[in-house]
Scaffold this motif. Structure first.
Motif, short mmCIF file in Angstrom:
data_model
loop_
_atom_site.label_atom_id
_atom_site.label_comp_id
_atom_site.label_asym_id
_atom_site.label_seq_id
_atom_site.Cartn_x
_atom_site.Cartn_y
_atom_site.Cartn_z
N UNK A 189 -0.12 -15.30 -13.54
CA UNK A 189 -1.08 -14.22 -13.36
C UNK A 189 -0.38 -12.88 -13.50
N UNK A 190 -1.14 -11.88 -13.94
CA UNK A 190 -0.62 -10.52 -14.01
C UNK A 190 0.38 -10.33 -15.12
N UNK A 191 1.35 -9.46 -14.86
CA UNK A 191 2.37 -9.11 -15.84
C UNK A 191 2.93 -7.75 -15.51
N UNK A 192 4.24 -7.62 -15.55
CA UNK A 192 4.87 -6.37 -15.16
C UNK A 192 4.59 -5.24 -16.15
N UNK A 193 4.09 -5.59 -17.33
CA UNK A 193 3.73 -4.55 -18.29
C UNK A 193 2.34 -3.98 -18.01
N UNK A 194 1.61 -4.62 -17.11
CA UNK A 194 0.25 -4.17 -16.77
C UNK A 194 0.29 -3.35 -15.49
N UNK A 195 0.20 -2.04 -15.64
CA UNK A 195 0.25 -1.15 -14.49
C UNK A 195 -1.17 -0.90 -13.98
N UNK A 196 -1.37 -1.17 -12.70
CA UNK A 196 -2.68 -1.01 -12.09
C UNK A 196 -2.67 0.17 -11.13
N UNK A 197 -3.82 0.81 -11.01
CA UNK A 197 -4.01 1.90 -10.07
C UNK A 197 -4.76 1.36 -8.85
N UNK A 198 -4.14 1.45 -7.68
CA UNK A 198 -4.74 0.96 -6.45
C UNK A 198 -5.05 2.11 -5.51
N UNK A 199 -6.18 2.00 -4.82
CA UNK A 199 -6.52 2.90 -3.73
C UNK A 199 -6.62 2.07 -2.45
N UNK A 200 -5.76 2.34 -1.49
CA UNK A 200 -5.74 1.58 -0.24
C UNK A 200 -5.89 2.52 0.95
N UNK A 201 -6.70 2.11 1.91
CA UNK A 201 -6.84 2.83 3.16
C UNK A 201 -6.12 2.07 4.26
N UNK A 202 -5.14 2.72 4.90
CA UNK A 202 -4.42 2.11 6.01
C UNK A 202 -4.65 2.97 7.25
N UNK A 203 -5.06 2.33 8.34
CA UNK A 203 -5.33 3.05 9.60
C UNK A 203 -4.27 2.71 10.64
N UNK A 204 -3.77 3.74 11.31
CA UNK A 204 -2.73 3.58 12.32
C UNK A 204 -3.22 4.14 13.65
N UNK A 205 -2.86 3.47 14.74
CA UNK A 205 -3.22 3.93 16.08
C UNK A 205 -1.97 4.12 16.93
N UNK A 206 -2.10 5.05 17.87
CA UNK A 206 -1.01 5.27 18.83
C UNK A 206 -1.59 5.86 20.10
N UNK A 207 -1.12 5.37 21.25
CA UNK A 207 -1.44 5.99 22.53
C UNK A 207 -0.47 7.14 22.73
N UNK A 208 -0.99 8.35 22.66
CA UNK A 208 -0.13 9.53 22.69
C UNK A 208 0.52 9.76 24.05
N UNK A 209 0.06 9.05 25.07
CA UNK A 209 0.66 9.22 26.39
C UNK A 209 1.94 8.39 26.54
N UNK A 210 2.13 7.44 25.66
CA UNK A 210 3.32 6.61 25.74
C UNK A 210 4.54 7.37 25.24
N UNK A 211 5.68 7.19 25.90
CA UNK A 211 6.89 7.92 25.53
C UNK A 211 7.43 7.46 24.19
N UNK A 212 7.39 6.15 23.94
CA UNK A 212 7.89 5.64 22.67
C UNK A 212 6.88 5.94 21.57
N UNK A 213 7.28 6.70 20.55
CA UNK A 213 6.31 7.13 19.52
C UNK A 213 6.02 6.02 18.51
N UNK A 214 5.26 5.03 18.92
CA UNK A 214 4.97 3.89 18.07
C UNK A 214 3.53 3.95 17.58
#
Length: 223
Positions: A189-214
């Motif tokens: 499947x596919x092929x490295x000569x075939x360049x695709x354009x992807x649009x991805x939405x990634x959502x991140x959460x964090x509790x801002x009260x926590x000291x470790x910025x994760x």
């Protein structure tokens, strides 16, 4: 099993709990070079990977990442202001740049079956989903090669703040190629000569009260 199936699996597992980090809090000893749980080993591996479009001797270099750090709507801009009120060290541009690096490394780990690097970056549930697909490829003797030509644009698409729990969704516009081959090296499947354009939405959460910025990856979607 190709990158399209990966995206499908991730979309199905909505509200993922992948443990990642952030780029905030410059005085926090838990911070790393990139944030998002990535250390110098991950950084160097990613820089040294021979992906199409990356700068090589005598070859073309990647176009600069187009970062849109400010909210496109009054609501988004207002929520970013509130986040900075709870965490003055928060930098939207740095957050997006770090998330872009995490995006590339996670996809590389999935393609290369680099479980050692991947596992600390994701939750048990997310790792199980990735591992299931990787095991299927291994049992069938298939190999997936994914080359990220460039992350062309990354922008904040949405921001939500409920109490101290912040969620930031980033829209990634990515150019990539992938090829699935069998044990004999024949293209399935596919092929490295075939360049695709992807649009991805990634959502991140964090509790801002926590000291470790994760920050935690809680959802992905291909649009």
């Amino acid at each position: 099993m190709n990158l399209i199936l990966l995206v499908f699996v991730i979309v199905i597992i909505w509200r993922l709990n992948a443990v990642l980090g952030t780029g905030g809090g410059t005085n926090n000893k838990n911070n790393d070079t990139y944030g998002f749980g990535l250390d110098d080993r991950d950084k160097n591996h990613n820089k040294n990977s021979h992906s199409r479009g990356q700068q090589t001797e005598g070859g073309p270099s990647r176009p600069p990442l187009r970062v849109v750090a400010n909210g496109e709507t009054p609501k988004t801009a207002d929520e970013l202001t509130k986040i900075r009120g709870l965490d003055p060290s928060f930098d939207a541009r740095l957050f997006i740049e770090n998330a872009s690096t995490a995006y590339e490394i996670i996809l590389r780990c999935f393609s290369e079956h680099d479980r050692k690097t991947l596992k600390p970056l994701v939750s048990a549930e997310v790792y199980q989903g990735f591992d299931q697909v990787m095991k299927s490829r291994e049992q069938e003797g298939h190999t997936l090669r994914t080359e990220i030509i460039s992350v062309d644009r990354a922008e904040i698409a949405d921001v939500e703040l409920e109490g101290s729990l912040a969620r930031i969704t980033i829209n990634f516009e990515v150019s990539l190629a992938s090829a699935l081959t069998d044990s004999a090296g024949e293209l399935l499947e596919g092929g490295l000569e075939n360049i695709n354009k992807n649009n991805d939405l990634w959502s991140f959460e964090r509790d801002l009260k926590k000291k470790t910025p994760i920050w935690v990856l809680v959802a992905t979607e291909s649009v």
